[in-house]
Design an enzyme around this catalytic site. Structure first.
Site, PDB file in Angstrom:
ATOM      1  N   GLY A  59      10.017   2.486   1.619  1.00  0.00           N
ATOM      2  CA  GLY A  59       9.128   2.955   2.794  1.00  0.00           C
ATOM      3  C   GLY A  59      10.545   3.834   2.854  1.00  0.00           C
ATOM      4  CB  VAL A 116      -0.750   0.444   1.419  1.00  0.00           C
ATOM      5  CG1 VAL A 116      -1.858   1.338   1.222  1.00  0.00           C
ATOM      6  CG2 VAL A 116      -1.722  -1.443   1.139  1.00  0.00           C
ATOM      7  CG  ASN A 140      20.638  -9.193 -13.908  1.00  0.00           C
ATOM      8  OD1 ASN A 140      20.753  -9.560 -12.563  1.00  0.00           O
ATOM      9  ND2 ASN A 140      19.172  -9.190 -14.131  1.00  0.00           N
TER      10      ASN A 140
END
Length: 625
Positions: free
Chosen positions: A541, A287, A490
């Site tokens: 976050g 979320v 990568n």
């Protein structure tokens, strides 16, 4: 005779020295420097002379690459590449770049699979270190770090050569093993029960859905390509005495310096909904909050921190998680489901830098966000927006041919479209859905884009992890969508990002730069996002150092651009009406009818997109106008 001979040799050396210095215009430039500096009377005369003559020195060239194994933000091994250049006749360390690691192994994988992934990761890092210290170190020596295109071209050719070598080795191994496959094997007999599982999965239900595309194998050592390309880009910016984001922008726009630059809006993860018992919700992985476009980044992040603080307060007391009734009484927006309160959150922070929680239904985390905003005087849909990372590719049950959105609750791909339409109608503050479907369900991507494209962004992340597969003959190998999340992992090169974002810009898709799961402390991703002109950036976050350092870099760039008066703000969020954009095609030909709505191609040429802006104020009936 010896003194005369010595004097003759000395005179000859003087003549050679005079010719050498005159040939390099040293006397002339010395006179120019002295004449220019005398009126200024600099406090550091020799420093001023050094600065003057440094403008005539040779351009720095790469003299050494150094690769070494380091740890990323979650303690996994990854690659660091250091660039050394010859600068004014001295070897000097210019910069380094640390690659972020990415894994296709899901969170709920078995211990054996995770152990195999760790072994593979360790091997690829060791091989990458070897490539950097040996082959690439020799190959790139004496190249200018400012010549990104040439460096990336050589890296690409080297990687293709390694791929061909790997194919040859595999071919030889298969040929050597071919005679053994003809003999009867006791293992094949003893594995009969396991062999029955694939047969069981081939049901009529499963055949109605496209099979999962095989995961493209990652060549062992490929980190060396991406790490070297990024390190060279950082070195080029350092040599030119400009920030990396401006260096990237100059590369993208062919050295045409942009007069104004916009910053990507952050998608900040607040909750990480992991799959653990007794929680039932499977559909939501993250979320995220998106601050309104009218706010500066600093203001937006501060507002997200306020919401995060309130969410933590609401979740802290055991058994006092906000109920749907609380949100109903506050705004009257969402109906009371009457369901029990969700299980308490785990007291730990996810590797994404946010709180880990579990829920029993889809509405609970959204009502929590709504309640937290209400409590601090904010209104979702006006003062803050939501984004949901569905990670639908992790939910497919291939036996049933359906997505498991709740424990024991399954939905077909077509039913998933209806689920999202109902969700957006109920919670119009959601302006982005990330990976709402598997990339293989292209028809359903078409359907959801036509149904919701004018209300929110439909973003492909899993479909866009490997950039090398995205671009095929100037077309995008992704489903119909509003935009894609690009990750620098990568063998991705800086030139690949520049080329692909240019393609996205031309097709009016939005670009989101995303942070991989195994993030490092290197903040170059932010500069890449700004320089490439990404619309959003997805960093996780506001906890964990490797995440927060990138937000700090984003704030520093905003401050720098504002100080230079080159910062431009986007006025609003704009969505694409995919249903309307196909209308011009009907007018182009009276002979050949347009394709039916259910057979539209996954890629659209977009000559004239219908763009819808998000209203400044959402109505209270939970619908967008």
């Amino acid at each position: 005779m010896e003194p005369c001979g010595g004097g003759g040799r000395l005179a000859e050396l003087r003549r050679e020295a005079a010719e050498y210095y005159r040939g390099h215009r040293v006397p002339q430039r010395m006179e120019e420097a002295l004449n220019a500096l005398f009126p200024l009377c600099p406090a550091d005369l020799y420093g001023a002379l050094a600065n003057y003559f440094s403008t005539f020195s040779k351009a720095p060239v790469i003299c050494k690459l150094a690769g070494r194994k380091v740890l990323d933000g979650v303690g996994k091994p990854t690659l660091e590449v250091e660039i050394y250049c010859t600068v004014k006749n001295y070897e000097k360390r210019i910069c380094s770049a640390i690659m972020s690691s990415h894994s296709h192994v899901p969170e709920n994988a078995s211990p054996e699979i995770k152990e195999g992934d760790e072994k593979e990761r360790s091997d690829t890092v060791a091989t990458a270190v070897e490539w950097v210290n040996e082959s690439l170190n020799t190959m790139l020596r004496d190249l200018k770090p400012t010549d990104q295109c040439e460096v990336d071209k050589m890296l690409g050719e080297y990687f293709r050569k390694k791929v061909e070598e790997k194919k040859e080795i595999q071919k030889e191994e298969e040929e050597a093993a071919a005679p053994l496959s003809c003999a009867p094997s006791a293992v094949a007999l003893s594995g009969g029960k396991k062999a029955a599982k694939p047969g069981k999965k081939m049901s009529s239900t499963e055949r109605t859905i496209p099979p999962a595309e095989p995961i493209e194998p990652v060549l062992c050592g490929s980190l060396a390509i991406g790490g070297t390309s990024l390190a060279v880009a950082k070195a080029g910016a350092t040599i030119n005495h400009i920030p990396l984001y401006l260096h990237i922008a100059l590369l993208k726009y062919n050295q045409d310096s942009p007069k104004e630059m916009t910053l990507p809006r952050p998608m900040i993860t607040l909750l990480n909904c992991e799959k653990f018992s007794p929680a039932k919700l499977q559909l939501v992985k993250e979320v995220m909050l998106i601050p309104p476009a009218q706010l500066s980044l600093k203001q937006g992040i501060e507002r997200v921190l306020d919401v995060q603080k309130e969410v933590m307060r609401l979740l802290e007391p055991a058994g006092k998680v906000p109920s749907p009734q609380l949100a109903d009484n506050k705004k009257g927006k969402a109906p009371n489901t009457g369901k029990k309160a969700p299980p308490p959150p785990l007291k730990r922070v996810s590797h994404l830098g946010c709180l880990i929680t579990g829920w029993d239904n889809l509405e609970q985390p959204l009502l929590l966000m709504q309640t937290a905003c209400n409590n601090i005087g904010l209104e979702l849909g006006t003062d803050m927006y939501l984004a949901i990372n569905c990670a639908a590719h992790e939910l497919m049950d291939y036996v049933k041919g359906k997505y498991e959105i709740l424990t024991g609750t399954f939905k077909s791909p077509d039913e998933m479209v209806d689920v999202y339409v109902e969700l957006i109608n109920k919670f119009p503050s959601i302006i982005a859905l990330v990976d709402p479907l598997r990339k293989e369900d292209r028809q359903q991507w078409n359907n959801i884009c036509c149904a919701l494209g004018s209300k929110c962004y439909l973003i492909a992340e899993d479909a866009a992890t490997n950039i090398s597969k995205l671009k095929i003959d100037q077309s995008m190998n992704v489903p119909m969508c509003s935009g894609v999340v690009l990750k620098y992992i990568n063998q991705t090169k800086v030139s690949d990002l520049i080329e692909f974002t240019g393609l996205l810009d031309g097709q009016r898709h939005i670009t989101i730069l995303g942070s991989p799961d195994g993030e490092s402390s290197d903040d170059s991703l932010v500069d890449l996002a700004v320089g490439l002109g990404a619309r959003f950036i997805k960093l996780g976050g506001l906890s964990r150092g490797e995440r927060v350092t990138k937000y700090n870099r984003l704030l520093a760039i905003e401050e720098e651009l504002a100080k230079n008066r080159t910062l431009r703000f986007e006025a609003n969020f704009e969505f694409t009406d995919f249903a309307e954009e196909t209308q011009p095609e009907k007018e182009l030909s009276d002979v050949i009818p347009p394709p039916a709505q259910d057979s539209l191609p996954p890629q659209l040429s977009q000559p004239a997109l219908q763009v819808h802006s998000l209203p400044a104020h959402l109505p209270n009936n939970n619908t967008l106008t």
